[in-house]
Design a protein around this motif. Structure first.
Motif, PDB file in Angstrom:
ATOM      1  N   THR A 539      41.396  60.631  30.130  1.00  0.00           N
ATOM      2  CA  THR A 539      42.288  61.581  29.722  1.00  0.00           C
ATOM      3  C   THR A 539      42.959  62.206  30.450  1.00  0.00           C
ATOM      4  N   ILE A 540      44.156  62.515  29.909  1.00  0.00           N
ATOM      5  CA  ILE A 540      45.249  63.207  30.829  1.00  0.00           C
ATOM      6  C   ILE A 540      45.839  64.301  30.117  1.00  0.00           C
ATOM      7  N   ALA A 541      45.144  65.590  30.476  1.00  0.00           N
ATOM      8  CA  ALA A 541      45.742  66.718  29.835  1.00  0.00           C
ATOM      9  C   ALA A 541      45.005  67.972  30.466  1.00  0.00           C
ATOM     10  N   PRO A 542      45.865  69.195  30.891  1.00  0.00           N
ATOM     11  CA  PRO A 542      45.569  70.235  31.698  1.00  0.00           C
ATOM     12  C   PRO A 542      44.414  70.725  31.289  1.00  0.00           C
ATOM     13  N   ILE A 543      43.520  71.062  32.210  1.00  0.00           N
ATOM     14  CA  ILE A 543      42.364  72.035  32.324  1.00  0.00           C
ATOM     15  C   ILE A 543      42.745  73.481  32.899  1.00  0.00           C
ATOM     16  N   ASN A 544      42.288  74.397  31.670  1.00  0.00           N
ATOM     17  CA  ASN A 544      42.953  75.704  32.166  1.00  0.00           C
ATOM     18  C   ASN A 544      41.904  76.294  33.317  1.00  0.00           C
ATOM     19  N   THR A 545      42.631  76.883  34.018  1.00  0.00           N
ATOM     20  CA  THR A 545      41.835  77.669  35.371  1.00  0.00           C
ATOM     21  C   THR A 545      42.063  79.057  35.229  1.00  0.00           C
ATOM     22  N   LYS A 546      42.694  79.671  34.332  1.00  0.00           N
ATOM     23  CA  LYS A 546      42.742  81.177  34.417  1.00  0.00           C
ATOM     24  C   LYS A 546      41.444  81.986  34.614  1.00  0.00           C
ATOM     25  N   ILE A 547      40.304  81.468  34.279  1.00  0.00           N
ATOM     26  CA  ILE A 547      39.335  82.406  34.141  1.00  0.00           C
ATOM     27  C   ILE A 547      38.083  81.756  35.227  1.00  0.00           C
ATOM     28  N   VAL A 548      38.620  80.754  35.822  1.00  0.00           N
ATOM     29  CA  VAL A 548      37.682  80.354  36.534  1.00  0.00           C
ATOM     30  C   VAL A 548      37.261  81.214  37.764  1.00  0.00           C
ATOM     31  N   LYS A 549      35.909  81.086  38.086  1.00  0.00           N
ATOM     32  CA  LYS A 549      35.389  81.820  39.132  1.00  0.00           C
ATOM     33  C   LYS A 549      35.527  81.067  40.446  1.00  0.00           C
ATOM     34  N   LYS A 550      36.398  81.112  41.218  1.00  0.00           N
ATOM     35  CA  LYS A 550      36.551  79.948  42.192  1.00  0.00           C
ATOM     36  C   LYS A 550      35.344  80.191  43.333  1.00  0.00           C
ATOM     37  N   GLU A 551      34.815  81.275  43.425  1.00  0.00           N
ATOM     38  CA  GLU A 551      33.673  81.452  44.334  1.00  0.00           C
ATOM     39  C   GLU A 551      32.342  80.660  43.833  1.00  0.00           C
ATOM     40  N   LEU A 552      32.501  80.253  42.729  1.00  0.00           N
ATOM     41  CA  LEU A 552      31.317  79.494  42.141  1.00  0.00           C
ATOM     42  C   LEU A 552      31.454  78.093  42.461  1.00  0.00           C
ATOM     43  N   LEU A 553      32.607  77.659  42.617  1.00  0.00           N
ATOM     44  CA  LEU A 553      32.866  76.012  43.053  1.00  0.00           C
ATOM     45  C   LEU A 553      32.790  75.858  44.387  1.00  0.00           C
ATOM     46  N   GLU A 554      32.358  74.596  44.684  1.00  0.00           N
ATOM     47  CA  GLU A 554      32.417  74.076  45.962  1.00  0.00           C
ATOM     48  C   GLU A 554      33.709  73.340  46.381  1.00  0.00           C
ATOM     49  N   GLN A 555      33.984  73.294  47.430  1.00  0.00           N
ATOM     50  CA  GLN A 555      35.217  72.606  47.849  1.00  0.00           C
ATOM     51  C   GLN A 555      35.600  71.287  47.482  1.00  0.00           C
ATOM     52  N   SER A 556      34.684  70.408  47.203  1.00  0.00           N
ATOM     53  CA  SER A 556      34.798  69.138  46.482  1.00  0.00           C
ATOM     54  C   SER A 556      35.175  69.339  45.138  1.00  0.00           C
ATOM     55  N   GLN A 557      35.050  70.297  44.403  1.00  0.00           N
ATOM     56  CA  GLN A 557      34.955  70.492  42.984  1.00  0.00           C
ATOM     57  C   GLN A 557      36.341  71.183  42.927  1.00  0.00           C
ATOM     58  N   ILE A 558      36.711  72.033  43.677  1.00  0.00           N
ATOM     59  CA  ILE A 558      38.069  72.634  43.671  1.00  0.00           C
ATOM     60  C   ILE A 558      39.042  71.409  43.969  1.00  0.00           C
ATOM     61  N   ASP A 559      38.821  70.561  44.932  1.00  0.00           N
ATOM     62  CA  ASP A 559      39.761  69.610  45.413  1.00  0.00           C
ATOM     63  C   ASP A 559      39.961  68.570  44.106  1.00  0.00           C
ATOM     64  N   TRP A 560      38.748  68.259  43.477  1.00  0.00           N
ATOM     65  CA  TRP A 560      39.010  67.433  42.267  1.00  0.00           C
ATOM     66  C   TRP A 560      39.775  68.239  41.293  1.00  0.00           C
ATOM     67  N   LEU A 561      39.480  69.427  40.855  1.00  0.00           N
ATOM     68  CA  LEU A 561      40.210  69.950  39.945  1.00  0.00           C
ATOM     69  C   LEU A 561      41.642  70.179  40.134  1.00  0.00           C
TER      70      LEU A 561
END
Length: 591
Positions: A539-561
């Motif tokens: 699947t190739i389509a944008p994932i919205n990040t506007k309300i993502v709480k970055k502090e809840l994500l691990e660095q590997s998850q941020i990198d993937w996103l």
């Protein structure tokens, strides 16, 4: 006739036959998930339109057994029908069997149309009822009261050229015959429509959303017989099949062919995907081997042609999704947008794509509280306006001549709450972990399911549906044998399998969040510990990040996103105009 009048007529027939209970499953003689109108028995009898459920009628009670996905829908649709919602604890579990055993006494008779029972269910009912002195008989109480019942579909079918499939019919039959030899089976009955479509490279329009053709097959080492309405195929198509070693006989003749299987022979039958009525037609001296259709396993592993074409379909679909998301962001609050009009607009964007055939299922366009209903279907009665606040869940898919898509995006519309932001981020965490997992060869779906759920479990949150299902190639959007769910199904995830990853959070009366991508299983690394696999994002389509709480994500998850959204821009921007590409660039900006 009202639903209550239909219920009364069924009970009158039951009394005449001294039958104490009648079971109506959601099925047809092919044990399909999606049914031709001729076999939509549950909507006809009760008004319930969900795709999973079972009606049970006794002389003093009528109930619909269905799972949590449909509780609110069922409660609404069953009003004044005479049927009561019986809440199932486990998806697809026949919990009504124990209820009937407790309610009925020894010597009671339960009826069901055994053309609508799978072999597995028919055996289960027979065993559990007989142990309690209850008998099971085959009855059809609907045909006598179903005026103007829809006829079986007569739409034309068509063959797909081998080069577009990557494998010939002859080659597929050889693979199935090799599997039969290993099992020691002389004959093989195939009833499931997606297996039929795959095996004979045939597609049609007999069932909504699934490009399949009502048909059966009986295969032995020397002959393959396709039982289908001959008018569905052209003379040229019949000749093409004949050259591939396929004899064509009328659809109705399959029962006679089963009855005529030589004595002391053997037959291979998939107990989940063949009906009990045909199973009972097999001569007593014929040995029955029960296992999963060989074609089901073969079909699940896509070849390079299928994977390449599917990637093309995903890009086309990604363009449609991007244009829809851009349209929504630019028009919300300026024009009236409803759940239904948004779904229609998305359909328009898909229709603009070359090779688009139709939707792969009914679009789930669910705003705010409707999103908490995992299988919500907007109707004229339930349709609400989508506004510049809250969350809007859109789960949709397309059928293309070169692939099948299924994607869910939850869109923050504005003024989102802390709870919505947290839930959205947790779902995203689970989806990312499910998509980026590395796993050893032999891993099964329930292990992937647990990995995907863990970020939600950490917050004592869970969801009641599976994490993922197999997806066909210009075929059914739900296909097996693999599945990502908590059930310990012993099916290993193999290279070339296409599966969804779709965790969710559902807060009744508030919101629902689901984010879904399709993935392909690929080779990762091999070492002294094992061969390891990973997932390719299809699947190739944008994932919205506007309300993502970055502090809840691990660095590997941020990198993937960030990597995924960058890939989306890279792949889709050349297919968009300058304005669309600029919008997508902003939408996929790294966090």
């Amino acid at each position: 006739m009202t639903y209550q009048e239909k219920l009364n007529e069924i009970r009158n027939q039951m009394k005449a036959d001294n039958v104490q209970a009648y079971i109506i499953p959601s099925a047809d003689p092919h044990i399909s998930e999606y049914l031709p109108h001729h076999y939509k028995c549950i909507p006809f009898t009760s008004g319930f339109k969900g795709s999973a459920g079972t009606l049970v009628i006794t002389h003093d009670h009528a109930g619909l057994w269905t799972d949590f996905r449909y509780f609110e829908q069922a409660a609404d649709e069953l009003k004044d029908s005479g049927f009561e919602l019986m809440k199932q604890k486990v998806q697809h579990a026949p919990e009504y069997i124990q209820w009937l055993i407790e309610k009925l006494g020894k010597g009671a008779t339960v009826a069901a149309d055994d053309k609508l029972l799978s072999v597995l269910l028919g055996d289960l009912l027979t065993q559990q009822f007989s142990a309690k002195g209850i008998s099971l008989t085959s009855k059809d109480y609907l045909s006598p009261i179903w005026e103007n019942r829809p006829a079986l579909p007569t739409e034309k079918a068509f063959l797909i050229e081998d080069k577009h499939i990557g494998q010939s019919v002859k080659s597929k039959l050889e693979q199935v015959r090799a599997a039969l030899q290993k099992q020691g089976a002389a004959y093989h009955l195939v009833s499931s429509l997606d297996d039929m479509a795959w095996l004979f490279n045939i597609r049609g329009k007999d069932v909504s959303y699934n490009p399949v053709v009502l048909s059966f097959a009986l295969i032995n080492q020397d002959q393959a017989t396709l039982f289908v309405d001959r008018n569905k195929l052209t003379t040229e198509e019949k000749e093409t099949l004949l050259k591939s070693g396929v004899e064509i006989l009328p659809y109705e003749q399959v029962a006679q062919a089963i009855s005529n299987i030589p004595e002391n022979s053997s037959i291979f039958i998939d107990p989940k995907r063949n009906c009990f009525a045909f199973y009972k037609l097999v001569p007593a001296s014929v040995r029955i081997i029960k296992d999963t259709n060989p074609s089901t396993n073969l079909k699940a592993v896509k070849n390079e042609t299928e994977l390449s074409n599917t990637r093309t379909a995903m890009l086309k679909d990604g363009v449609a999704i991007t244009r829809f998301l851009k349209w929504l962001s630019e028009h919300i609050g300026k024009i009236t947008i409803t759940e239904l009009s948004a779904a229609a607009e998305l359909r328009k964007f898909r229709e603009q794509q070359e090779g688009f055939v139709g939707d792969s299922f009914t679009t789930i366009s669910a705003y705010k509280a409707h999103g908490a209903l995992p299988h919500y279907g907007a109707s004229e009665e339930s349709n609400v306006e989508v506004k510049a606040e809250g969350l809007f869940l859109v789960d949709s898919g397309g059928q293309y001549f070169y692939g099948t898509t299924d994607i869910t995006r939850t869109i923050p519309m504005g003024n989102n709450t802390e709870e919505e932001s947290t839930d959205y981020t947790l779902v995203l965490k689970g989806m990312i972990d499910g998509c980026k997992v590395r796993f050893p060869k032999g891993t099964c779906g329930y292990q992937i399911d647990a990995i995907t759920r863990k970020p939600l479990w950490d917050y004592a949150i869970n969801y009641g549906h599976g994490t993922g299902h197999g997806v066909g190639y210009f075929l059914n959007v739900h296909e097996g044998p693999q599945t990502f769910n908590p059930t310990a199904t012993p099916v290993a995830i193999e290279l070339g399998m296409i599966t969804s990853v779709e965790p969710g959070v559902y807060r009744p009366g508030k919101h629902g969040i689901r984010i879904e991508n399709l993935v392909n299983t690929i080779q990762d690394i091999s070492n002294e510990f094992n061969e390891f696999y990973a997932f390719e994002a299809l699947t190739i389509a944008p994932i919205n990040t506007k309300i993502v709480k970055k502090e809840l994500l691990e660095q590997s998850q941020i990198d993937w996103l960030n990597s995924y959204n960058a890939l989306t821009f890279e792949k889709l921007s050349p297919m968009l105009n300058a304005e669309e590409a600029e919008w997508l660039k902003a939408e996929t900006k790294a966090i």
